[in-house]
Design an enzyme around this catalytic site. Structure first.
Site, PDB file in Angstrom:
ATOM      1  N   ASN A  14       0.834  -1.216   0.000  1.00  0.00           N
ATOM      2  CA  ASN A  14       0.000   0.000   0.000  1.00  0.00           C
ATOM      3  C   ASN A  14       0.863   1.258   0.000  1.00  0.00           C
ATOM      4  O   ASN A  14       0.524   2.247  -0.651  1.00  0.00           O
ATOM      5  CB  ASN A  14      -0.961  -0.023   1.183  1.00  0.00           C
ATOM      6  CG  ASN A  14      -2.054  -1.052   0.957  1.00  0.00           C
ATOM      7  OD1 ASN A  14      -2.956  -0.830   0.168  1.00  0.00           O
ATOM      8  ND2 ASN A  14      -1.920  -2.199   1.607  1.00  0.00           N
ATOM      9  N   HIS A  99      -7.960  -1.220   6.652  1.00  0.00           N
ATOM     10  CA  HIS A  99      -8.227  -2.537   7.244  1.00  0.00           C
ATOM     11  C   HIS A  99      -8.934  -3.437   6.231  1.00  0.00           C
ATOM     12  O   HIS A  99      -9.905  -3.009   5.602  1.00  0.00           O
ATOM     13  CB  HIS A  99      -9.075  -2.393   8.510  1.00  0.00           C
ATOM     14  CG  HIS A  99      -9.234  -3.681   9.222  1.00  0.00           C
ATOM     15  ND1 HIS A  99      -8.202  -4.261   9.949  1.00  0.00           N
ATOM     16  CD2 HIS A  99     -10.264  -4.558   9.276  1.00  0.00           C
ATOM     17  CE1 HIS A  99      -8.616  -5.421  10.421  1.00  0.00           C
ATOM     18  NE2 HIS A  99      -9.855  -5.629  10.024  1.00  0.00           N
TER      19      HIS A  99
HETATM   20  C1  GRF Z   1      -3.090  -4.708   4.414  1.00  0.00           C
HETATM   21  O1  GRF Z   1      -3.884  -5.808   4.073  1.00  0.00           O
HETATM   22  C2  GRF Z   1      -3.806  -3.808   5.377  1.00  0.00           C
HETATM   23  O2  GRF Z   1      -5.182  -3.788   5.153  1.00  0.00           O
HETATM   24  C3  GRF Z   1      -3.505  -4.428   6.695  1.00  0.00           C
HETATM   25  O3  GRF Z   1      -2.162  -4.868   6.582  1.00  0.00           O
HETATM   26  C4  GRF Z   1      -1.875  -5.139   5.216  1.00  0.00           C
HETATM   27  C5  GRF Z   1      -0.639  -4.384   4.849  1.00  0.00           C
HETATM   28  O4  GRF Z   1      -0.158  -4.743   3.590  1.00  0.00           O
HETATM   29  N1  GRF Z   1      -3.744  -3.492   7.768  1.00  0.00           N
HETATM   30  P1  GRF Z   1       1.086  -3.971   2.954  1.00  0.00           P
HETATM   31  O5  GRF Z   1       2.192  -3.957   3.997  1.00  0.00           O
HETATM   32  O6  GRF Z   1       0.650  -2.601   2.580  1.00  0.00           O
HETATM   33  O7  GRF Z   1       1.464  -4.793   1.749  1.00  0.00           O
END
Ligand code: GRF
Length: 180
Positions: A14, A99
Site C-alpha cells: 500500500n 483494514h
Molecule cells: C493490508 O492488508 C492492510 O489492510 C492491513 O495490513 C496489510 C498491509 O499490507 N492493515 P502492505 O504492507 O501494505 O502490503
C-alpha cells in the site's frame, strides 16, 4: 497542502501505491516499526526519508520528527502497533487506517481469512483512527466479494483481489482528504 507520513511494518504494497502518486500527494516521512521490512526498501528506493522506531515507541520523539517534516496527515498502512491515546490527543490532524474487512465486522488480525471461513462478505475499509483498534468513523468502504461470490474463489485469490482493491482505495482516500 497535504504532507503525508505513512506508517508501516511489513511488505508495504500500500505504501507502494501511495509512492506512485507522491508527486501530487507528497510523503515526507515513512515510519516503520521494523528495520528489515520490505516497505523500508520501497521507501529507500523512492528516496523518501524513513524513520525506524523501536519496539517500545517513543511517541513524543516521533511527534517531534513528524512536526519537523511538517507532516499534516498520517496513514497507517499495515502498521502493527497501537497508537496511544495521548498521541492521538496531541495530533490534531487526520490519522487514518486501512483494514481488510467490512468494519465493524472482523477487526483485528487475519480478517480476510476469518471472513472467508465464516462465508461472510469480504471488503476493505479506511477509517479515522481512534483509541480503539479498527474503529472510528469510516471514510471509505468497499465490498470486494459478496459472501456467495467469495466462496467461488480460493482464499489466495480472494486475498490478492482484496489487496488490489486496497491499493486503489488508499489512493482514493488520500485524494479525498487532500481535496477538503
Ligand atoms: C493490508 O492488508 C492492510 O489492510 C492491513 O495490513 C496489510 C498491509 O499490507 N492493515 P502492505 O504492507 O501494505 O502490503
Amino acid at each position: 497542502m497535504c504532507r503525508w507520513s505513512v506508517f508501516v511494518s511489513g511488505h508495504g504494497s500500500n505504501l507502494g501505491a501511495l509512492l506512485e502518486i507522491r508527486d501530487r500527494y507528497p510523503i515526507e516521512l515513512v515510519v516503520s516499526s521494523k528495520a528489515d521490512a520490505f516497505a523500508v526498501t520501497r521507501a529507500n528506493k523512492a528516496g523518501v526519508p524513513v524513520k525506524i522506531v523501536d519496539d517500545e515507541i517513543n511517541w513524543d520523539e516521533l511527534y517531534e520528527s513528524l512536526q519537523a517534516k511538517e507532516v499534516s496527515h498520517i496513514f497507517l498502512a499495515g502498521f502493527m502497533k497501537i497508537v496511544p491515546s495521548n498521541f492521538l490527543k496531541k495530533w490534531d490532524k487526520p490519522i487514518i487506517n486501512l483494514h481488510p474487512s467490512l468494519l465493524p465486522s472482523y477487526p483485528g488480525l487475519r480478517s480476510i481469512e476469518r471472513a472467508y471461513k465464516d462465508k461472510a462478505p469480504i471488503g476493505v475499509t479506511i477509517h479515522q483512527v481512534t483509541e480503539k483498534v479498527d474503529s472510528g468513523d469510516i471514510l471509505l468502504q468497499q465490498e470486494v466479494f459478496s459472501a456467495e461470490e467469495a466462496q467461488k474463489h480460493s482464499l489466495k485469490s480472494v486475498t490478492e483481489e482484496v489487496h488490489r482493491i486496497e491499493h486503489q482505495l488508499v489512493c482514493k482516500a488520500v485524494e479525498m482528504l487532500c481535496k477538503t
